[in-house]
Scaffold this motif. Sequence first.
Motif, short mmCIF file in Angstrom:
data_model
loop_
_atom_site.label_atom_id
_atom_site.label_comp_id
_atom_site.label_asym_id
_atom_site.label_seq_id
_atom_site.Cartn_x
_atom_site.Cartn_y
_atom_site.Cartn_z
N GLN A 24 0.84 -1.21 0.00
CA GLN A 24 0.00 0.00 0.00
C GLN A 24 0.87 1.25 0.00
OE1 GLN A 24 -2.56 -0.47 3.41
NE2 GLN A 24 -4.10 -1.68 2.24
N LEU A 25 2.01 1.17 0.79
CA LEU A 25 2.91 2.32 0.80
C LEU A 25 3.52 2.55 -0.58
CD1 LEU A 25 4.77 1.90 4.24
CD2 LEU A 25 3.07 3.65 3.62
N GLU A 26 3.90 1.40 -1.23
CA GLU A 26 4.46 1.51 -2.57
C GLU A 26 3.41 2.11 -3.53
OE1 GLU A 26 5.79 -2.33 -3.65
OE2 GLU A 26 7.57 -2.28 -2.33
N THR A 27 2.18 1.57 -3.35
CA THR A 27 1.11 2.08 -4.22
C THR A 27 0.85 3.56 -3.94
OG1 THR A 27 0.07 -0.10 -4.28
CG2 THR A 27 -1.32 1.81 -4.87
N TYR A 28 0.88 3.90 -2.63
CA TYR A 28 0.65 5.31 -2.26
C TYR A 28 1.79 6.19 -2.77
CZ TYR A 28 -0.13 9.39 0.67
OH TYR A 28 -0.32 10.67 1.13
N THR A 31 1.42 6.55 -6.34
CA THR A 31 0.31 7.49 -6.63
C THR A 31 0.75 8.93 -6.40
OG1 THR A 31 -1.31 5.81 -5.99
CG2 THR A 31 -2.03 8.13 -5.99
N ILE A 32 1.51 9.13 -5.28
CA ILE A 32 1.99 10.48 -4.98
C ILE A 32 2.94 10.94 -6.08
CG2 ILE A 32 3.43 11.82 -3.40
CD1 ILE A 32 2.22 10.22 -1.10
N GLU A 33 3.83 9.98 -6.49
CA GLU A 33 4.79 10.35 -7.54
C GLU A 33 4.06 10.73 -8.82
OE1 GLU A 33 8.72 8.47 -9.81
OE2 GLU A 33 7.66 7.32 -8.25
N LYS A 34 3.08 9.87 -9.19
CA LYS A 34 2.31 10.16 -10.40
C LYS A 34 1.53 11.47 -10.26
CE LYS A 34 1.83 5.42 -12.08
NZ LYS A 34 0.89 4.33 -12.42
N THR A 35 0.99 11.65 -9.01
CA THR A 35 0.24 12.88 -8.77
C THR A 35 1.16 14.10 -8.89
OG1 THR A 35 -1.28 11.73 -7.29
CG2 THR A 35 -1.19 14.13 -7.12
N SER A 39 0.83 16.90 -11.41
CA SER A 39 0.74 18.29 -10.95
C SER A 39 1.79 19.16 -11.64
CB SER A 39 0.94 18.31 -9.42
OG SER A 39 0.94 19.65 -8.96
N GLN A 40 3.02 18.59 -11.75
CA GLN A 40 4.07 19.33 -12.45
C GLN A 40 3.70 19.55 -13.91
OE1 GLN A 40 6.65 20.74 -11.15
NE2 GLN A 40 7.56 21.45 -13.09
N SER A 41 3.18 18.49 -14.51
CA SER A 41 2.75 18.60 -15.91
C SER A 41 1.62 19.61 -16.05
CB SER A 41 2.31 17.23 -16.42
OG SER A 41 1.82 17.34 -17.76
N HIS A 42 0.70 19.59 -15.07
CA HIS A 42 -0.43 20.54 -15.10
C HIS A 42 0.07 21.97 -14.95
CE1 HIS A 42 -4.43 22.13 -14.58
NE2 HIS A 42 -4.06 22.68 -13.41
N ARG A 43 1.05 22.13 -13.95
CA ARG A 43 1.61 23.47 -13.76
C ARG A 43 2.30 23.97 -15.04
NH1 ARG A 43 2.78 21.55 -8.47
NH2 ARG A 43 4.91 20.99 -9.12
N GLN A 44 3.05 23.04 -15.66
CA GLN A 44 3.72 23.42 -16.90
C GLN A 44 2.69 23.77 -17.99
OE1 GLN A 44 6.33 20.18 -17.86
NE2 GLN A 44 7.87 20.75 -16.32
#
Length: 237
Positions: A24-28, A31-35, A39-44
């Motif tokens: 779950q931590l790996e998945t989390y 998920t955080i990394e992807k998020t 987010s970085q992609s969205h900001r860009q």
Amino acid sequence: MMSITDPNLSDRFASAMEEIHNKQLETYADTIEKTAELSQSHRQFVKMALDTCLKKCKDDELLFETIQTFKRDLKQKNATLKQKQNALSEVMSEIQEKEMQKEEIIQKIEKLKEDQSKRKELIESQYKANKNRLRNLQKARLVFQDHLGLEIRTIRGETQLVKGEKLQFVFRNINPSDEDSAYVVTMGITQNGSYQIVSSDPTLECLPVLERRLQETNNLAAFLANVREEFISLTHC
């Protein structure tokens, strides 16, 4: 089935729970990394969109300023064109007016030419008439001056009808008792070329009749003969 009383059951359960927790931590974390990437992609993307919008706004402002400049230039050009059209209209009006004046001048010149031609014809006609009158005067001079003692004098005339030189015909040998006594008729030529009797001394009442007859016949010798007879008649009164 393992018994709940299995001493290793707790360890295995804890191990399984830890494994699940780790997954779950790996998945989390994933998920955080992807998020974060999203987010970085969205900001860009937002930054790019914002930059694009700002650039578009600047381009629109520049385009609006260019349009306004074009409008001002067009308005100025229209005003200049209108001024040139007004100036052209004034020039065309002046040209038309000058053409009309030119036609009027041409007509006046033609009229002056016609008047000049008529005056020339009149002058030539008067010149011929005056030559005839001069010829008649010469004949009268030969007849009266040489044979009857007639004296012809030239004087200046300033009357309204007769201007320039006038002639005085001085008759003598009229009165037998005083042959040197002078009887005078003064005459000239009017502007229209006709004879004009100015005066007589002594006065002859019939002088207007004799003058009219002279103008009709243009016979100066006959006129002078009639005048002499009238002066002789006066001496008999």
